[in-house]
Design a protein around this motif. Sequence first.
Motif, mmCIF file in Angstrom:
data_model
loop_
_atom_site.group_PDB
_atom_site.id
_atom_site.type_symbol
_atom_site.label_atom_id
_atom_site.label_comp_id
_atom_site.label_asym_id
_atom_site.label_seq_id
_atom_site.Cartn_x
_atom_site.Cartn_y
_atom_site.Cartn_z
ATOM 1 N N PRO A 197 0.943 -1.207 -0.135
ATOM 2 C CA PRO A 197 -0.041 -0.204 0.093
ATOM 3 C C PRO A 197 0.828 1.253 -0.182
ATOM 4 O O PRO A 197 0.553 2.436 -0.396
ATOM 5 C CB PRO A 197 -0.682 -0.046 1.275
ATOM 6 C CG PRO A 197 -0.019 -1.126 2.000
ATOM 7 C CD PRO A 197 0.473 -2.068 1.236
ATOM 8 N N LEU A 198 2.201 1.194 0.593
ATOM 9 C CA LEU A 198 2.850 2.495 0.606
ATOM 10 C C LEU A 198 3.250 2.695 -0.881
ATOM 11 O O LEU A 198 3.423 3.940 -1.197
ATOM 12 C CB LEU A 198 4.189 2.120 1.362
ATOM 13 C CG LEU A 198 3.976 1.643 2.648
ATOM 14 C CD1 LEU A 198 5.388 1.345 3.546
ATOM 15 C CD2 LEU A 198 3.245 2.843 3.512
ATOM 16 N N HIS A 199 3.357 1.891 -1.737
ATOM 17 C CA HIS A 199 3.678 2.143 -3.185
ATOM 18 C C HIS A 199 2.440 1.941 -4.196
ATOM 19 O O HIS A 199 2.634 2.284 -5.390
ATOM 20 C CB HIS A 199 4.648 1.054 -3.579
ATOM 21 C CG HIS A 199 6.184 1.414 -3.237
ATOM 22 N ND1 HIS A 199 7.215 2.228 -3.495
ATOM 23 C CD2 HIS A 199 6.498 0.850 -1.716
ATOM 24 C CE1 HIS A 199 8.184 2.271 -2.568
ATOM 25 N NE2 HIS A 199 7.905 1.457 -1.489
ATOM 26 N N GLY A 200 1.241 1.591 -3.521
ATOM 27 C CA GLY A 200 0.309 1.385 -4.499
ATOM 28 C C GLY A 200 0.237 0.477 -5.681
ATOM 29 O O GLY A 200 -0.396 0.814 -6.705
ATOM 30 N N ILE A 201 0.623 -0.699 -5.026
ATOM 31 C CA ILE A 201 0.973 -1.833 -5.755
ATOM 32 C C ILE A 201 0.506 -3.187 -5.039
ATOM 33 O O ILE A 201 0.159 -3.179 -3.992
ATOM 34 C CB ILE A 201 2.170 -2.316 -6.438
ATOM 35 C CG1 ILE A 201 3.323 -1.981 -5.538
ATOM 36 C CG2 ILE A 201 2.519 -0.961 -7.615
ATOM 37 C CD1 ILE A 201 4.666 -2.295 -6.094
ATOM 38 N N SER A 202 0.356 -4.218 -5.652
ATOM 39 C CA SER A 202 -0.145 -5.459 -5.169
ATOM 40 C C SER A 202 1.206 -6.031 -4.459
ATOM 41 O O SER A 202 2.391 -5.956 -4.849
ATOM 42 C CB SER A 202 -0.647 -6.511 -6.140
ATOM 43 O OG SER A 202 0.444 -7.029 -6.894
ATOM 44 N N PRO A 203 0.968 -7.101 -3.374
ATOM 45 C CA PRO A 203 2.026 -7.715 -2.581
ATOM 46 C C PRO A 203 2.871 -8.453 -3.715
ATOM 47 O O PRO A 203 4.149 -8.730 -3.541
ATOM 48 C CB PRO A 203 1.598 -8.431 -1.565
ATOM 49 C CG PRO A 203 0.357 -7.674 -1.148
ATOM 50 C CD PRO A 203 -0.240 -7.173 -2.703
ATOM 51 N N ALA A 204 2.155 -8.988 -4.538
ATOM 52 C CA ALA A 204 2.880 -9.737 -5.691
ATOM 53 C C ALA A 204 3.864 -9.270 -6.324
ATOM 54 O O ALA A 204 4.891 -9.496 -6.779
ATOM 55 C CB ALA A 204 2.045 -10.739 -6.483
ATOM 56 N N THR A 205 3.356 -7.934 -6.863
ATOM 57 C CA THR A 205 4.275 -7.186 -7.606
ATOM 58 C C THR A 205 5.707 -6.766 -6.738
ATOM 59 O O THR A 205 6.885 -6.517 -7.253
ATOM 60 C CB THR A 205 3.587 -5.750 -8.276
ATOM 61 O OG1 THR A 205 2.530 -6.196 -8.899
ATOM 62 C CG2 THR A 205 4.463 -4.997 -8.990
ATOM 63 N N VAL A 206 5.366 -6.218 -5.455
ATOM 64 C CA VAL A 206 6.359 -5.777 -4.706
ATOM 65 C C VAL A 206 7.321 -7.086 -4.634
ATOM 66 O O VAL A 206 8.691 -6.887 -4.625
ATOM 67 C CB VAL A 206 6.040 -5.695 -3.207
ATOM 68 C CG1 VAL A 206 6.948 -5.519 -2.607
ATOM 69 C CG2 VAL A 206 5.079 -4.531 -2.990
ATOM 70 N N CYS A 207 6.917 -8.273 -4.375
ATOM 71 C CA CYS A 207 8.021 -9.501 -4.323
ATOM 72 C C CYS A 207 8.495 -9.579 -5.717
ATOM 73 O O CYS A 207 9.936 -9.754 -5.597
ATOM 74 C CB CYS A 207 6.910 -10.668 -4.294
ATOM 75 S SG CYS A 207 7.950 -12.307 -3.989
ATOM 76 N N ARG A 208 7.777 -9.445 -6.819
ATOM 77 C CA ARG A 208 8.794 -9.698 -8.223
ATOM 78 C C ARG A 208 9.774 -8.531 -8.322
ATOM 79 O O ARG A 208 10.931 -8.725 -8.733
ATOM 80 C CB ARG A 208 7.649 -9.377 -9.127
ATOM 81 C CG ARG A 208 6.755 -10.548 -9.446
ATOM 82 C CD ARG A 208 6.316 -10.738 -10.973
ATOM 83 N NE ARG A 208 5.145 -9.694 -10.801
ATOM 84 C CZ ARG A 208 4.030 -9.784 -10.538
ATOM 85 N NH1 ARG A 208 3.447 -10.849 -9.844
ATOM 86 N NH2 ARG A 208 2.901 -8.686 -10.774
ATOM 87 N N VAL A 209 9.446 -7.418 -7.639
ATOM 88 C CA VAL A 209 10.417 -6.066 -8.062
ATOM 89 C C VAL A 209 11.559 -6.477 -7.042
ATOM 90 O O VAL A 209 12.889 -6.125 -7.559
ATOM 91 C CB VAL A 209 9.662 -4.920 -7.448
ATOM 92 C CG1 VAL A 209 10.867 -3.640 -7.392
ATOM 93 C CG2 VAL A 209 8.704 -4.509 -8.439
#
Length: 253
Positions: free
Chosen positions: A65-77
């Motif tokens: 939520p801090l970056h406005g993306i999904s947890p899955a996207t955070v993990c991939r990044v």
Amino acid sequence: MGAALRAERVWVETSTGLRIDRFARLVKVVRERGGSRPWCLPLPDRVLLVAVHYRTNLTMRQLAPLHGISPATVCRVVQRLRPLLALELAPRPVAGVERLWIVDGTLIPVRDRKVGASSRNYRFSANVQVIIGAEDSRLVVASARPAPGNKADAHVWRESDLPATAAGTAVIADGTYLGIGLIVPHRRRVGRPPLLRGQEEDNAEHRRVRARVEHAFVRIKNWKILRDCRQKGDGLHHAVQAVATMHNLALTA
């Protein structure tokens, strides 16, 4: 929801401890290593995401939520960028130029049972060997892949690639590295006479210089990923390398 954290001065300097110009150098390194592949976030924002993850040790669900993306996207990044933040290779010795490095091991608590072991800090930890320059800058020169935390420092040193990295360079270590070719303090043997005055003075100077690696560990462990690493596989190794990179950037002019 729009992203709250952007690669702007206030967020970069508050969240990572890096000045904006040094953060820009970090982004440049990642871009040159192939990190410019298009994503839903610009590259500076993705580098900031990984830096915040290492600095705070927030989970993927907390970062999303801090970056406005999904947890899955955070993990991939994080998975994609973490090897691109690795520490530069140690410089090769220059003929006629004397260098002095300091090595020591530190225990980092880990969750991955394949990486760590029950250790003397009463936690499941990994032993990470780190070399720093003996000069006042305290820059990290190299780090070894993590080993189980129940292994002695000298054993981990011998099994790592650090001896090859340090070939031709004088390396200071504490007494646990005795007998493997490093500069260690004089020891009084049982049944032998006390140390000479000159040897005591050498030990005092040795302690003074070697303390710099302990100071470096204190600064490095301000990155909370190294206080309780939840990453699996190469995650801890990548985290140590990335934190070393950002530690060096923070110290360089």
